[in-house]
Write an enzyme that holds these catalytic residues in place. Structure first.
Site, PDB file in Angstrom:
ATOM      1  N   CYS A  96       0.838  -1.214   0.000  1.00  0.00           N
ATOM      2  CA  CYS A  96       0.000   0.000   0.000  1.00  0.00           C
ATOM      3  C   CYS A  96       0.869   1.259   0.000  1.00  0.00           C
ATOM      4  CB  CYS A  96      -0.909  -0.012   1.225  1.00  0.00           C
ATOM      5  SG  CYS A  96      -2.013   1.406   1.269  1.00  0.00           S
ATOM      6  N   CYS A 150       0.802   4.845   6.757  1.00  0.00           N
ATOM      7  CA  CYS A 150       0.233   4.699   8.104  1.00  0.00           C
ATOM      8  C   CYS A 150       1.246   3.991   9.010  1.00  0.00           C
ATOM      9  CB  CYS A 150      -1.063   3.897   8.042  1.00  0.00           C
ATOM     10  SG  CYS A 150      -2.194   4.511   6.772  1.00  0.00           S
ATOM     11  N   CYS A 207       0.735   0.354  10.268  1.00  0.00           N
ATOM     12  CA  CYS A 207       0.265  -0.694   9.360  1.00  0.00           C
ATOM     13  C   CYS A 207       1.380  -1.527   8.729  1.00  0.00           C
ATOM     14  CB  CYS A 207      -0.604  -0.085   8.274  1.00  0.00           C
ATOM     15  SG  CYS A 207      -1.339  -1.364   7.230  1.00  0.00           S
ATOM     16  N   CYS A 240     -16.220  -9.183   6.337  1.00  0.00           N
ATOM     17  CA  CYS A 240     -15.533  -7.932   6.006  1.00  0.00           C
ATOM     18  C   CYS A 240     -14.310  -8.235   5.152  1.00  0.00           C
ATOM     19  CB  CYS A 240     -15.073  -7.230   7.274  1.00  0.00           C
ATOM     20  SG  CYS A 240     -16.378  -7.045   8.487  1.00  0.00           S
ATOM     21  N   CYS A 285     -19.068  -6.145   4.254  1.00  0.00           N
ATOM     22  CA  CYS A 285     -18.372  -4.886   4.536  1.00  0.00           C
ATOM     23  C   CYS A 285     -17.076  -4.876   3.736  1.00  0.00           C
ATOM     24  CB  CYS A 285     -18.083  -4.775   6.032  1.00  0.00           C
ATOM     25  SG  CYS A 285     -17.223  -3.246   6.473  1.00  0.00           S
ATOM     26  N   CYS A 310     -18.905   2.430   8.708  1.00  0.00           N
ATOM     27  CA  CYS A 310     -18.141   1.763   9.770  1.00  0.00           C
ATOM     28  C   CYS A 310     -16.886   2.607   9.957  1.00  0.00           C
ATOM     29  CB  CYS A 310     -17.800   0.335   9.353  1.00  0.00           C
ATOM     30  SG  CYS A 310     -16.702  -0.494  10.529  1.00  0.00           S
ATOM     31  N   ARG A 331     -17.459  -2.127  18.047  1.00  0.00           N
ATOM     32  CA  ARG A 331     -16.732  -3.375  17.751  1.00  0.00           C
ATOM     33  C   ARG A 331     -15.420  -3.435  18.488  1.00  0.00           C
ATOM     34  NH1 ARG A 331     -19.432  -5.706  13.509  1.00  0.00           N
ATOM     35  NH2 ARG A 331     -20.768  -4.162  12.570  1.00  0.00           N
TER      36      ARG A 331
HETATM   37  N1  SAM Z   1      -6.439   0.598   3.205  1.00  0.00           N
HETATM   38  C1  SAM Z   1      -7.708   0.733   3.747  1.00  0.00           C
HETATM   39  C2  SAM Z   1      -7.788   1.853   4.744  1.00  0.00           C
HETATM   40  O1  SAM Z   1      -6.788   2.183   5.363  1.00  0.00           O
HETATM   41  O2  SAM Z   1      -8.885   2.355   4.955  1.00  0.00           O
HETATM   42  C3  SAM Z   1      -8.260  -0.533   4.357  1.00  0.00           C
HETATM   43  C4  SAM Z   1      -7.373  -1.482   5.114  1.00  0.00           C
HETATM   44  S1  SAM Z   1      -6.698  -0.877   6.644  1.00  0.00           S
HETATM   45  C5  SAM Z   1      -5.615  -2.196   7.087  1.00  0.00           C
HETATM   46  C6  SAM Z   1      -8.064  -0.992   7.801  1.00  0.00           C
HETATM   47  C7  SAM Z   1      -7.842  -0.506   9.215  1.00  0.00           C
HETATM   48  O3  SAM Z   1      -7.105  -1.459   9.964  1.00  0.00           O
HETATM   49  C8  SAM Z   1      -7.051   0.755   9.410  1.00  0.00           C
HETATM   50  O4  SAM Z   1      -7.821   1.887   9.206  1.00  0.00           O
HETATM   51  C9  SAM Z   1      -6.635   0.665  10.872  1.00  0.00           C
HETATM   52  O5  SAM Z   1      -7.570   1.322  11.687  1.00  0.00           O
HETATM   53  C10 SAM Z   1      -6.640  -0.840  11.140  1.00  0.00           C
HETATM   54  N2  SAM Z   1      -5.283  -1.322  11.408  1.00  0.00           N
HETATM   55  C11 SAM Z   1      -4.307  -1.531  10.508  1.00  0.00           C
HETATM   56  N3  SAM Z   1      -3.187  -1.966  11.102  1.00  0.00           N
HETATM   57  C12 SAM Z   1      -3.450  -2.029  12.427  1.00  0.00           C
HETATM   58  C13 SAM Z   1      -2.667  -2.400  13.567  1.00  0.00           C
HETATM   59  N4  SAM Z   1      -1.400  -2.771  13.446  1.00  0.00           N
HETATM   60  N5  SAM Z   1      -3.251  -2.367  14.766  1.00  0.00           N
HETATM   61  C14 SAM Z   1      -4.545  -1.972  14.882  1.00  0.00           C
HETATM   62  N6  SAM Z   1      -5.327  -1.613  13.839  1.00  0.00           N
HETATM   63  C15 SAM Z   1      -4.785  -1.627  12.630  1.00  0.00           C
HETATM   64 FE1  SF4 Z   2      -2.673   1.231   3.412  1.00  0.00          FE
HETATM   65 FE2  SF4 Z   2      -2.481   0.052   5.755  1.00  0.00          FE
HETATM   66 FE3  SF4 Z   2      -2.852   2.665   5.619  1.00  0.00          FE
HETATM   67 FE4  SF4 Z   2      -4.862   0.993   4.890  1.00  0.00          FE
HETATM   68  S1  SF4 Z   2      -3.998   1.236   6.932  1.00  0.00           S
HETATM   69  S2  SF4 Z   2      -4.170   2.841   3.834  1.00  0.00           S
HETATM   70  S3  SF4 Z   2      -3.637  -0.682   4.031  1.00  0.00           S
HETATM   71  S4  SF4 Z   2      -1.050   1.548   4.885  1.00  0.00           S
END
Ligand code: SAM
Ligand code: SF4
Ligand code: DTB
Length: 335
Positions: free
Chosen positions: A66, A70, A73, A111, A143, A203, A275
């Site tokens: 991606c 973030c 992530c 989801c 979802c 959500c 949730r």
């Molecule tokens: N890329 C899309 C986005 O960011 O909206 C969808 C996938 S993203 C992995 C979905 C959510 O997972 C993120 O918004 C975040 O809140 C949660 N998430 C991702 N990594 C995480 C982590 N290490 N611990 C807790 N929540 C996490």
């Molecule tokens: Fe990409 Fe992870 Fe950020 Fe979602 S949370 S936008 S998958 S880097």
């Protein structure tokens, strides 16, 4: 003042408040735990009688690679944990096989996640639409979480039968820049508005344990609670600190912090599904039960989240039985 003063036995939409201040919410987050739990309990039992917990299963359809940065992530190309080389993109059959398995295990929401900055038109989006309708045909709620989208994409997802779109705000507007630099809070809000306008359930929640202050947590909850209508679903995640992410050295939060966050989300958004999301493995059973008491009425159910692990299905069944909360047991009996 909160709904605790409400004279009626039940609660209705007219009782909802959308003008919370950060200070009011911070006061709730810092309240004596016993008083906070009591207040959350009263509201939860009024708004959601019967103590039901929804089981939602998660599947990562497109993992890693991606473009967003973030900090939490493991799927970001900016983080050393990027999983691109390990996984590809699942096809329609793979996804529907997993959805059937989730249904057989008792889930009633499925989801699907794509590690994208935004949805782009083309073969992958056409396939997403088929996955959504396939999941709906199984009788499951569907979802999707796949980043930003356009109005046209939102309306096509709605037409495919999408129940909800997950798009988290993650943290406060004030702390956002510390966590993500490749997009703005405002862009997140605009996507949420497009989802809402298309008639898809929203959500939207966040993550605690990323080094934010209590004021930041209050500020995130303020943004969510002041949305009108409230997001139908509010995932509260505890950071899963994954090696190779910039947050990998942060220690786990005190489980009681999660209980407080859930309780305050419940008080502010009485009818939303709150949730209990990522981080349950670190919480332990007792804290999870306290989260149910505090008003959590959904969990992610299944042995994995998107890329990290989740409590085992059998362990969750035992826990829910022990806690005496009701789930869709009929589906279990059919197995
Ligand atoms: N890329 C899309 C986005 O960011 O909206 C969808 C996938 S993203 C992995 C979905 C959510 O997972 C993120 O918004 C975040 O809140 C949660 N998430 C991702 N990594 C995480 C982590 N290490 N611990 C807790 N929540 C996490
Ligand atoms: Fe990409 Fe992870 Fe950020 Fe979602 S949370 S936008 S998958 S880097
Ligand atoms: C949400 O708020 N939490 C889920 C779901 N929505 C998509 C994702 C949690 C991901 C945890 C880290 C991982 O497994 O990669």
């Amino acid at each position: 003042m909160t709904f605790i003063d409400s004279k009626s036995d039940g609660l209705n939409e007219n009782d909802l408040k959308h003008n919370w201040t950060t200070q009011e919410i911070k006061n709730l987050l810092e309240k004596s735990l016993m008083d906070l739990l009591w207040e959350a309990q009263i509201i939860h039992r009024k708004a959601n009688p019967g103590y039901k917990v929804q089981l939602a299963s998660l599947l990562s359809v497109k993992t890693g690679g991606c473009e967003e940065d973030c900090a939490y992530c493991p799927q970001s190309i900016h983080n050393a944990s990027d999983l691109t080389t390990q996984q590809g993109q699942l096809n329609l059959d793979d996804v529907l096989t997993q959805a059937k398995a989730a249904k057989a295990s008792g889930a009633d929401r499925f989801c699907m996640g794509w590690a994208w900055r935004e949805i782009r038109d083309g073969a992958s989006f056409e396939s997403m639409l088929k996955m959504v309708s396939g999941v709906r045909e199984l009788g499951l709620e569907a979802c999707v979480t796949a980043g930003m989208l356009t109005n046209d994409q939102a309306s096509r997802l709605a037409n495919a039968g999408l129940t909800a779109y997950n798009h988290n705000l993650d943290t406060s507007p004030e702390f956002y820049d510390e966590i993500i630099s490749t997009r703005t809070y405002q862009e997140r809000i605009e996507t949420l508005e497009r989802v809402r306008s298309a008639g898809i359930s929203v959500c939207c929640g966040g993550i605690i344990g990323m080094g934010e202050s209590v004021k930041d947590r209050a500020s995130l909850l303020k943004v969510l609670a002041n949305m009108n209508p409230h997001p139908e679903s509010v995932p509260i995640n505890a950071l899963v600190a994954v090696e190779g992410t910039p947050l990998d050295n942060l220690s786990s939060i005190d489980p009681i912090e999660m209980v407080r966050m859930v309780a305050v989300a419940r008080i502010l958004m009485p009818f939303s599904k709150v949730r209990l999301s990522a981080g349950r493995e670190q919480l332990g059973e007792e804290a999870q039960v306290l989260c149910f008491l505090a008003g959590a009425n959904s969990i992610f159910y299944g042995d994995s989240l998107l890329t990290t692990s989740n409590p085992a299905i059998l362990a969750d069944r035992k826990l829910l039985t022990k806690a005496g909360v009701s789930v869709n047991w009929k589906l279990y009996e059919r197995q």
